[in-house]
Design a protein around this motif. Structure first.
Motif: not given
Length: 313
Positions: A243-252
């Protein structure tokens, strides 16, 4: 010297050895001055709380290797050839957070096996003095004691892994909330991670420190968390890292993701507690049915039985 004098001398030597062991254990368990003082200096930025040494830091393995190094290494090589599974041992050592190599673990297995061999040999010696059993039986008993010691060390490693994973799950909601608060206050993911690692302790904090070290060496934040998610076996921690990796990559919004994951973990902990209580409900009836109820019946009917026996001619 008489038998009484020999007994007194042996008792004195045993008491002196026990006193030395107790004194050494007390010295090892005594906390350092920095660990006792620095928690009260957390607001000072120049100080960083030292890591509490793990149990493996005080292992008697280095002394044993220094004295009996070649023999222990040869026996450890034999254990490795017989048991194998070096990759599995390496994964479990990493999951348990132990700074040991596979060779060091095999040496520990040999030490545990020799301990079991010594206990079995002592039992065989007692049997020899009493005249019970034969030589072949005693030799087999000593070999079984060695094998049990080796296998028990492997079982203990599995238990260490299980205990550490449970501790990580217990620490997860608090660490996730701290990260969420730091991110909501305006800090970036790396700065928030650095603050949480410096201000917290525990097994999860150690894993986050490894992730932070990877980030500081030039690895992207998303790749570092993906690597951590691939190395862990806890689904909760893996979802957290992904979740952190996706949030950092997509700007969530990262704070909302962390708050939601912390709430999910707390809810899962409540459900698990309810399930454990439901499973233990039947076991709780065992002492009531087999201990409390018979005693109650006995105290209820015994005076009547005694009264009937006194009145019957």
């Amino acid at each position: 010297m008489t038998a009484a004098w020999w007994g007194a001398l042996l008792g004195l030597l045993a008491a002196a050895g026990l006193l030395l062991v107790v004194a050494r254990v007390a010295a090892i368990r005594r906390p350092q001055l920095a660990i006792r003082v620095l928690p009260y200096l957390q607001d000072l930025p120049a100080f960083e709380r030292p890591r509490t040494p793990t149990a493996s830091a005080y292992s008697p393995l280095p002394a044993a290797v220094a004295v009996f190094g070649p023999l222990l290494r040869s026996l450890a090589g034999g254990v490795e050839r017989v048991l194998g599974g070096a990759a599995s041992v390496r994964r479990r050592l990493d999951r348990a957070g132990l700074a040991l190599t596979v060779a060091d673990f095999r040496v520990q297995q040999v030490v545990w096996g020799l301990t079991g061999f010594g206990l079995a040999a002592g039992w065989a010696l007692v049997g020899t003095l009493t005249g019970d059993g034969g030589v072949v039986t005693r030799v087999l008993l000593c070999l079984v004691g060695f094998a049990v010691g080796v296998i028990w060390r492997d079982h203990h490693l599995t238990g260490q892994v299980r205990d550490r994973e449970r501790q990580i799950v217990r620490e997860f909601p608090t660490v996730a909330e701290l990260l969420a608060l730091a991110v909501a206050a305006g800090e970036g993911p790396v700065a928030a991670l650095d603050r949480v690692v410096r201000r917290s302790g525990g097994e999860l904090s150690r894993d986050l420190a490894v992730v932070l070290a990877d980030v500081r060496t030039g690895q992207p934040v998303g790749d570092a968390f993906d690597r951590w998610a691939a190395s862990t076996t806890q689904p909760i921690v893996a979802r957290f890292a992904q979740g952190i990796a996706v949030a950092v990559e997509r700007g969530t919004p990262l704070a909302d993701v962390l708050h939601a994951q912390a709430a999910d973990v707390r809810e899962a902990g409540r459900r698990e507690l309810i399930e454990v209580a439901a499973r233990k409900e039947v076991l709780m009836l065992v002492p009531v049915v087999f201990l409390v109820l018979p005693v109650t019946v006995f105290f209820a009917f015994w005076p009547g039985v005694v009264g009937l026996s006194l009145t019957v001619p």
